[in-house]
Motif scaffolding. Structure first.
Motif, PDB file in Angstrom:
ATOM      1  N   ASP A 183      54.536 -51.322 -15.839  1.00  0.00           N
ATOM      2  CA  ASP A 183      54.918 -49.923 -16.048  1.00  0.00           C
ATOM      3  C   ASP A 183      54.180 -49.318 -17.236  1.00  0.00           C
ATOM      4  O   ASP A 183      54.758 -48.552 -18.011  1.00  0.00           O
ATOM      5  CB  ASP A 183      56.429 -49.782 -16.249  1.00  0.00           C
ATOM      6  N   GLY A 184      52.930 -49.701 -17.448  1.00  0.00           N
ATOM      7  CA  GLY A 184      52.131 -49.128 -18.517  1.00  0.00           C
ATOM      8  C   GLY A 184      52.394 -49.719 -19.892  1.00  0.00           C
ATOM      9  O   GLY A 184      51.760 -49.329 -20.855  1.00  0.00           O
ATOM     10  N   THR A 185      53.326 -50.643 -20.006  1.00  0.00           N
ATOM     11  CA  THR A 185      53.635 -51.274 -21.285  1.00  0.00           C
ATOM     12  C   THR A 185      53.176 -52.716 -21.248  1.00  0.00           C
ATOM     13  O   THR A 185      53.438 -53.430 -20.288  1.00  0.00           O
ATOM     14  CB  THR A 185      55.164 -51.240 -21.555  1.00  0.00           C
ATOM     15  N   ARG A 186      52.507 -53.131 -22.286  1.00  0.00           N
ATOM     16  CA  ARG A 186      52.072 -54.518 -22.348  1.00  0.00           C
ATOM     17  C   ARG A 186      53.284 -55.430 -22.525  1.00  0.00           C
ATOM     18  O   ARG A 186      54.183 -55.132 -23.312  1.00  0.00           O
ATOM     19  CB  ARG A 186      51.064 -54.704 -23.463  1.00  0.00           C
ATOM     20  N   VAL A 187      53.297 -56.529 -21.797  1.00  0.00           N
ATOM     21  CA  VAL A 187      54.462 -57.420 -21.813  1.00  0.00           C
ATOM     22  C   VAL A 187      54.703 -58.017 -23.199  1.00  0.00           C
ATOM     23  O   VAL A 187      55.848 -58.248 -23.563  1.00  0.00           O
ATOM     24  CB  VAL A 187      54.381 -58.523 -20.732  1.00  0.00           C
ATOM     25  N   HIS A 188      53.639 -58.247 -23.963  1.00  0.00           N
ATOM     26  CA  HIS A 188      53.896 -58.788 -25.308  1.00  0.00           C
ATOM     27  C   HIS A 188      54.554 -57.737 -26.190  1.00  0.00           C
ATOM     28  O   HIS A 188      55.344 -58.063 -27.067  1.00  0.00           O
ATOM     29  CB  HIS A 188      52.643 -59.417 -25.920  1.00  0.00           C
ATOM     30  N   ASP A 189      54.290 -56.442 -25.938  1.00  0.00           N
ATOM     31  CA  ASP A 189      54.995 -55.383 -26.672  1.00  0.00           C
ATOM     32  C   ASP A 189      56.476 -55.374 -26.311  1.00  0.00           C
ATOM     33  O   ASP A 189      57.331 -55.187 -27.180  1.00  0.00           O
ATOM     34  CB  ASP A 189      54.396 -54.011 -26.364  1.00  0.00           C
ATOM     35  N   ARG A 190      56.780 -55.592 -25.045  1.00  0.00           N
ATOM     36  CA  ARG A 190      58.191 -55.649 -24.620  1.00  0.00           C
ATOM     37  C   ARG A 190      58.913 -56.818 -25.270  1.00  0.00           C
ATOM     38  O   ARG A 190      60.062 -56.692 -25.681  1.00  0.00           O
ATOM     39  CB  ARG A 190      58.295 -55.752 -23.106  1.00  0.00           C
ATOM     40  N   ALA A 191      58.274 -57.960 -25.351  1.00  0.00           N
ATOM     41  CA  ALA A 191      58.891 -59.124 -25.996  1.00  0.00           C
ATOM     42  C   ALA A 191      59.139 -58.841 -27.477  1.00  0.00           C
ATOM     43  O   ALA A 191      60.202 -59.157 -28.012  1.00  0.00           O
ATOM     44  CB  ALA A 191      58.009 -60.358 -25.817  1.00  0.00           C
TER      45      ALA A 191
ATOM     46  N   VAL B 206      62.918 -58.714 -29.382  1.00  0.00           N
ATOM     47  CA  VAL B 206      63.305 -59.486 -30.562  1.00  0.00           C
ATOM     48  C   VAL B 206      63.691 -58.555 -31.706  1.00  0.00           C
ATOM     49  O   VAL B 206      64.684 -58.797 -32.416  1.00  0.00           O
ATOM     50  CB  VAL B 206      62.187 -60.467 -30.967  1.00  0.00           C
ATOM     51  N   LEU B 207      62.961 -57.470 -31.885  1.00  0.00           N
ATOM     52  CA  LEU B 207      63.323 -56.505 -32.931  1.00  0.00           C
ATOM     53  C   LEU B 207      64.690 -55.882 -32.653  1.00  0.00           C
ATOM     54  O   LEU B 207      65.490 -55.675 -33.579  1.00  0.00           O
ATOM     55  CB  LEU B 207      62.249 -55.428 -33.070  1.00  0.00           C
ATOM     56  N   ALA B 208      64.995 -55.599 -31.393  1.00  0.00           N
ATOM     57  CA  ALA B 208      66.309 -55.056 -31.031  1.00  0.00           C
ATOM     58  C   ALA B 208      67.407 -56.076 -31.317  1.00  0.00           C
ATOM     59  O   ALA B 208      68.497 -55.719 -31.787  1.00  0.00           O
ATOM     60  CB  ALA B 208      66.327 -54.645 -29.562  1.00  0.00           C
ATOM     61  N   TYR B 209      67.136 -57.346 -31.054  1.00  0.00           N
ATOM     62  CA  TYR B 209      68.076 -58.435 -31.335  1.00  0.00           C
ATOM     63  C   TYR B 209      68.416 -58.467 -32.825  1.00  0.00           C
ATOM     64  O   TYR B 209      69.589 -58.527 -33.210  1.00  0.00           O
ATOM     65  CB  TYR B 209      67.429 -59.741 -30.860  1.00  0.00           C
TER      66      TYR B 209
END
Length: 141
Positions: free
Chosen positions: A4-12, A16-19
């Motif tokens: 969806d236009g977002t790099r998967v490492h950015d999602r990971a 973790v930052l949200a956690y």
């Protein structure tokens, strides 16, 4: 790799930052929402626990015994977004004696820590926490 236009490492990284943001707010429900049902939790110098109920029990013990904030959080993620690592400084207060540890009377401490994460289907599937227990013990004794 992009989804969806977002790099998967950015999602990971964002996961973790949200956690940790939820941890710093003491929002245990928000932390639980970021975990897979079968999450594996490796406690620092302790046992491996599995499942959200075990993680919830850990959170309750933490809330009872410690008041902590994680600062200077840095997160790195693998290119495929399946692994992440975090480094931080724990600033805390020891509120109530934890089983097998020294008596508590409001001792304050600050020590570096880190964690490794496994990500599956957009959720945290494993958290392995590490800090120097001897450093912490020296600060609270």
């Amino acid at each position: 790799m992009k989804i969806d236009g977002t790099r998967v490492h950015d999602r990971a990284t964002e996961l973790v930052l949200a956690y940790y943001a939820a941890f710093n707010r003491g929002d245990w429900a928000a932390m639980q929402a970021l975990l897979a049902d079968d999450v594996v939790h490796d406690l620092n110098q302790g046992p491996r626990e599995a499942g959200k109920p075990a993680f919830a029990a850990f959170q309750q013990r933490m809330a009872r015994c410690y008041r902590e904030q994680l600062r200077d959080v840095v997160v790195l993620a693998s290119p495929d977004g399946l692994r992440a690592a975090a480094e931080y400084v724990v600033h805390g207060e020891y509120l109530q004696a934890d089983e097998g540890l020294p008596p508590a009377h409001g001792q304050q401490y600050a020590l570096p820590g880190g964690a490794f994460f496994e990500v599956r289907d957009g959720l945290i599937a494993r958290v392995s926490n590490y800090y120097n227990l001897q450093d912490w013990l020296a600060q609270v004794r």
